[in-house]
Design an enzyme around this catalytic site. Structure first.
Site, PDB file in Angstrom:
ATOM      1  N   PRO A 371     -27.771 -11.927 -25.367  1.00 24.44           N
ATOM      2  CA  PRO A 371     -27.588 -11.135 -24.632  1.00 24.44           C
ATOM      3  C   PRO A 371     -27.576 -11.703 -23.133  1.00 24.44           C
ATOM      4  CG  PRO A 371     -29.643 -10.626 -25.434  1.00 24.44           C
ATOM      5  CD  PRO A 371     -29.107 -11.838 -26.249  1.00 24.44           C
ATOM      6  N   PRO A 372     -27.198 -10.924 -22.272  1.00 22.96           N
ATOM      7  CA  PRO A 372     -27.178 -11.153 -20.706  1.00 22.96           C
ATOM      8  C   PRO A 372     -28.527 -11.571 -20.165  1.00 22.96           C
ATOM      9  CG  PRO A 372     -25.309  -9.478 -20.923  1.00 22.96           C
ATOM     10  CD  PRO A 372     -26.267  -9.507 -22.655  1.00 22.96           C
ATOM     11  N   GLY A 373     -28.649 -12.372 -19.525  1.00 18.76           N
ATOM     12  CA  GLY A 373     -30.147 -12.522 -18.651  1.00 18.76           C
ATOM     13  C   GLY A 373     -31.442 -13.180 -19.374  1.00 18.76           C
ATOM     14  N   GLY A 375     -31.141 -16.277 -19.841  1.00 14.33           N
ATOM     15  CA  GLY A 375     -31.722 -17.803 -19.390  1.00 14.33           C
ATOM     16  C   GLY A 375     -30.665 -18.957 -19.921  1.00 14.33           C
ATOM     17  N   LYS A 376     -29.367 -18.357 -20.589  1.00 15.89           N
ATOM     18  CA  LYS A 376     -28.510 -19.458 -21.093  1.00 15.89           C
ATOM     19  C   LYS A 376     -28.011 -20.482 -20.056  1.00 15.89           C
ATOM     20  CE  LYS A 376     -25.720 -16.362 -22.916  1.00 15.89           C
ATOM     21  NZ  LYS A 376     -26.568 -15.071 -22.092  1.00 15.89           N
ATOM     22  N   SER A 694     -26.208  -1.114 -40.791  1.00 20.67           N
ATOM     23  CA  SER A 694     -27.776  -1.097 -40.820  1.00 20.67           C
ATOM     24  C   SER A 694     -28.201   0.313 -40.564  1.00 20.67           C
ATOM     25  CB  SER A 694     -28.352  -1.858 -39.776  1.00 20.67           C
ATOM     26  OG  SER A 694     -28.149  -1.278 -38.573  1.00 20.67           O
ATOM     27  N   LYS A 737     -35.686  -5.197 -33.717  1.00 19.20           N
ATOM     28  CA  LYS A 737     -35.898  -3.638 -34.324  1.00 19.20           C
ATOM     29  C   LYS A 737     -37.288  -3.511 -34.295  1.00 19.20           C
ATOM     30  CE  LYS A 737     -31.311  -3.582 -36.606  1.00 19.20           C
ATOM     31  NZ  LYS A 737     -30.634  -3.553 -37.777  1.00 19.20           N
TER      32      LYS A 737
END
Length: 834
Positions: A371-373, A375-376, A694, A737
């Site tokens: 997901p965004p943010g 640290g990729k 799910s 989850k």
């Protein structure tokens, strides 16, 4: 070659006379034949003494060649035994002490023995004279002599160093011995061959040998002539090209071109010579430069060629940085810049470890999906710093033209290389860390598919021969460490996924975010806002308030913005009151500085509900509680699904309803219960799209609860898909989850048994705080989630189901089928009677 075996006496054999005492002059790299006049320069003392002795007597001296010319003081065994007796014609003493002497060879002589004389070589020699030719054999001699003379004439024509007049004088020689000696003296034979001719007493043999040697020399001269002719033609061609180039440059100068163009060409030529490139690239540039020299500097094509040469020369063909192979230091750098992200860190350290052992490893191609943010992108910069490589970033978001990757062909106006080659040119290194950011955001249109162009770039077996359309040359990308980032994996084509090593990054837990904010974000924002000299204390409660009620994300990007907002407001207060040296920020202070809460933190209901179950889902913001509500109303079996559900979730709803129908007898329901009721399945927060396999167990539990009027425990959350036989199927995102259930205040979590292997990713303190159950069937889920209705509940079957260990699904389905068949038959009979 004229050859015949005859008695020597008949063919001019030589006879021996009495011996004579005579001075001997050893010669270096020179053999004198009879009838040959040779100038000699004599400098050795013994040789000068021998000349003086000869001048004092009859001017006769024996001229013999040394076996080794480099020996300055030869011994008798180092001098050939056969030589020529010569007459000193003239002797001249030179100022430097040497003597110039002119000697004429007279006849052959053979040394019998050396006499004792310390001043010079004195020998007893035997003169060898030629016997006259037998008149009967003169025709054979004449034929051989004519062949030798003709061959010598051909030799003179090929060898320009021999004067042509000599060939005419040789034609007039009648004596075969003199003919052989004269020709041998003027043909450029090796010394060994000349000595062999001198020692050959038989004239016939001497002429045959001479003829054979001249034939060999003629063959050599003919080859030399061919080589000279070819070289001359090449030189003439080069001279012609030089002349034409000079003319063209003069014309260009008259037309107005300046010397700067010539200087620029010279500079390009020097750069091509100094640049270390592949052979293919060097040959191509030389060809392009040659073409450029033929053009006018004002032509459009010259600008294109010049731009091409500059581009190729500016690429880092052999330039590379040295990798830092200290794993401990690299690990410290990665941990200093980022908290967590263990998987990509371990992979980079593994690459460095192998690099230190093997020395030549193809760069890995890693794809960080998360997901965004989280640290990729910043992790890629840290990898470059840890490995000591340069960093290049290329954003692929919105790229839809294949030429952005591979470049444009030079036929187009304004053509330029692709972003890959441009990035390498900019960084000046052939082994950087190359970040391909947002690789899942590429699209395609009529201009091509850039994702397909990336197949060659990201294939370790192909990218060492990557061809950019502009360069049209093979460029090696195998040393580049490619890092790709993406938010979702399903937007990346499967062939491209297959070429990358996928590393999934999950969102941070609240505890991770607290740690990141404490160790990284607060010090950074305090420094950026000029508050590093102040004592600012931020409580963990304040940080959690920011995380849970002012941000909704899986990463920490919004959290950093909120921390920065807090610091800016503290900076404003400090500017107003500079006497204040410390600040304490708690929950109330956060609400005072930032205003009311922006987000509601999902928590379970305060009491048990009928028809509502706490499900678990994974979103862009991490894990979250996703309650499923079911309401039963009188009707005719209509099913309504709301909450902006995707196709997969709609199929899960239908599968859950089919399962409940198949288990109707076990639940104490009539087999045709669905014909008298409508079902409404709803997921709150309808503006947010929901999909994924799910939610099957959650919908099934809510359906059973609503149909039977049995409450669902408020502290239970669940996840899992079901099939029509009631089996619970595995899901993804277990860690997120379970963390969502932990944050939502749940006490029990129900998960598929096949996901038990993923439990190691969940923090240990979360596992200890929750009662986690792994189940195989929906029956187990219902027993864990539904409250015991008590003895007062009218449906005794459900109480028996919840307290029993198992129930036969297949038997219930068969009984329900028999019931419906029997009821339909009764209705048909009633209709027939009417």
């Amino acid at each position: 070659m004229l050859a015949s075996k005859r008695p020597e006496a008949a063919f001019g054999a030589q006879k021996h006379m009495s011996s004579v005492k005579i001075p001997l002059l050893p010669l270096r790299e020179l053999i004198v034949f009879p009838h040959e006049v040779v100038p000699l320069f004599v400098g050795r003392e013994k040789s000068i003494n021998a000349l003086e002795e000869a001048m004092a007597s009859d001017r006769q001296i024996l001229l013999c060649a040394q076996k080794k010319a480099k020996v300055n003081d030869p011994k008798p065994e180092g001098i050939h035994a056969v030589g020529t007796i010569g007459t000193i014609v003239q002797l001249l003493r030179l100022p430097d002490g040497t003597v110039k002497v002119l000697v004429e060879g007279k006849e052959r002589a053979k040394v019998r023995k050396y006499l004792d004389n310390e001043g010079y070589f004195e020998v007893e020699a035997e003169i060898v004279e030629t016997v006259a030719v037998d008149p009967e054999k003169e025709p054979e001699f004449a034929a051989l002599m004519r062949s030798v003379q003709s061959t010598f004439e051909n030799y003179v024509k090929l060898n320009k160093r021999v004067p042509p007049e000599l060939a005419a004088s040789v034609q007039s020689i009648d004596d075969p011995s003199r003919l052989a000696d004269t020709i041998a003296a003027h043909v450029n034979f090796k010394l060994a061959h000349k000595q062999e001719l001198l020692e050959t007493e038989n004239v016939w043999t001497r002429l045959e040998t001479l003829y054979e040697l001249m034939q060999n020399e003629i063959e050599i001269l003919q080859v030399e002539k061919k080589i000279r002719t070819r070289v001359k033609k090449q030189m003439e061609k080069n001279q012609k090209e030089y002349y034409l180039n000079e003319q063209m440059q003069a014309i260009q100068k008259e037309l107005g071109s300046q010397d700067e163009f010539k200087n620029e060409l010279q500079e390009l030529e020097d750069r091509i010579r100094r640049k270390k490139m592949t052979k293919e690239a060097t040959d191509r540039l030389k060809k392009e430069l040659k073409k450029l020299k033929m053009m006018s500097p004002m032509s459009a094509e010259a600008t294109v060629v010049r731009n091409y040469i500059d581009t190729v020369l500016s690429l880092p063909w052999r330039e590379r940085t040295t990798d830092k192979l200290d794993i401990v230091d690299a690990e410290a750098i990665l941990d200093e810049d980022h908290y967590g992200l263990e998987k990509p860190k371990k992979r980079i350290l593994e690459y460095l470890a192998v690099q230190s052992l093997v020395k030549s490893v193809k760069g890995p191609i890693l794809c960080l999906v998360g997901p965004p943010g989280v640290g990729k992108t910043s992790l890629a910069k840290s990898v470059a710093r840890a490995t000591g490589r340069k960093f290049v970033r290329m954003s692929l978001g919105g790229v839809r033209d294949e030429a952005e990757i591979r470049g444009h062909r030079r036929t187009y106006i304004g053509a330029m290389p692709g972003k890959i080659i441009q990035g390498l040119k900019k960084c000046g290194s052939s082994n950087p860390v190359f970040l391909l950011d947002e690789i899942d955001k590429m699209s395609q249109d009529f201009r091509g598919d850039p994702a397909s162009a990336m197949l060659e770039v990201l294939d370790p077996e192909q990218n060492e021969h990557f061809v950019d359309h502009f360069l049209d040359l093979d460029y090696d990308l195998s040393d580049v460490l490619f890092l790709c980032t993406a938010n979702t994996l399903h937007d990346i084509p499967l062939p491209l996924q297959d070429r990358m090593e996928i590393i999934s990054l999950t969102g941070y837990t609240d505890e991770d975010k607290v740690k990141i904010a404490r160790d990284y974000l607060l010090p950074k924002q305090q420094r950026l806002n000029g508050l590093d000299a102040l004592d600012i204390s931020v409580s963990d409660g304040a940080i959690r308030e920011l995380i849970q009620h002012f941000t909704k994300e899986a990463g920490v990007r919004s959290l950093e913005r909120e921390v920065s907002s807090v610091m800016r407001k503290l900076a404003s207060e400090y500017v107003k009151d500079r006497k204040r040296e410390s600040f304490k920020v708690d929950v109330k202070q956060v609400q005072k500085l930032l205003g009311p809460r922006k987000y509601r933190f999902n928590k379970g209901d305060s009491e048990d509900q009928i028809g509502m179950t706490n499900g678990l889902a994974v979103t862009f913001f991490g894990g979250d509680l996703l309650p499923a509500e079911v309401t039963i109303t009188p009707g005719k079996g209509k099913v309504t699904l709301t909450g902006k559900l995707g196709e997969v979730m709609q199929e899960s709803c239908r599968a859950a309803l089919t399962y409940v129908r198949s288990r109707c007898l076990a639940f104490g329901l009539e087999p045709d219960f669905y014909e008298h009721a409508d079902f409404h399945v709803h997921f709150p927060e309808g503006a947010v799209p929901k999909d994924g396999p799910s939610a099957g167990v959650t919908i099934s539990t809510s359906l059973v609860s609503a149909l039977l009027g049995v409450r669902v425990r408020k502290d239970v959350a669940m996840t899992g898909e079901i099939n029509l036989r009631g089996r619970v199927l595995p899901i993804g995102g277990l860690k997120e989850k379970i963390l969502a259930a932990y944050r939502g205040g749940m006490k029990r979590v129900v998960c598929p048994a096949d996901n038990e292997k993923d439990l190691h990713e969940v923090p240990k303190h979360v596992i200890k705080a929750l009662d986690i159950h792994f189940v195989n069937t929906i029956d187990e889920v219902l027993r864990l989630a539904l409250q015991d209705p008590g003895e007062s509940h009218p449906n005794k079957a459900i109480r028996a189901f919840l307290t029993s260990e198992d129930a036969a699904i297949q038997t219930d389905w068969l009984e329900a089928r028999d019931y419906i068949t029997r009821r339909n038959r009764e209705r048909s009979q009633e209709g027939a009677s009417h």
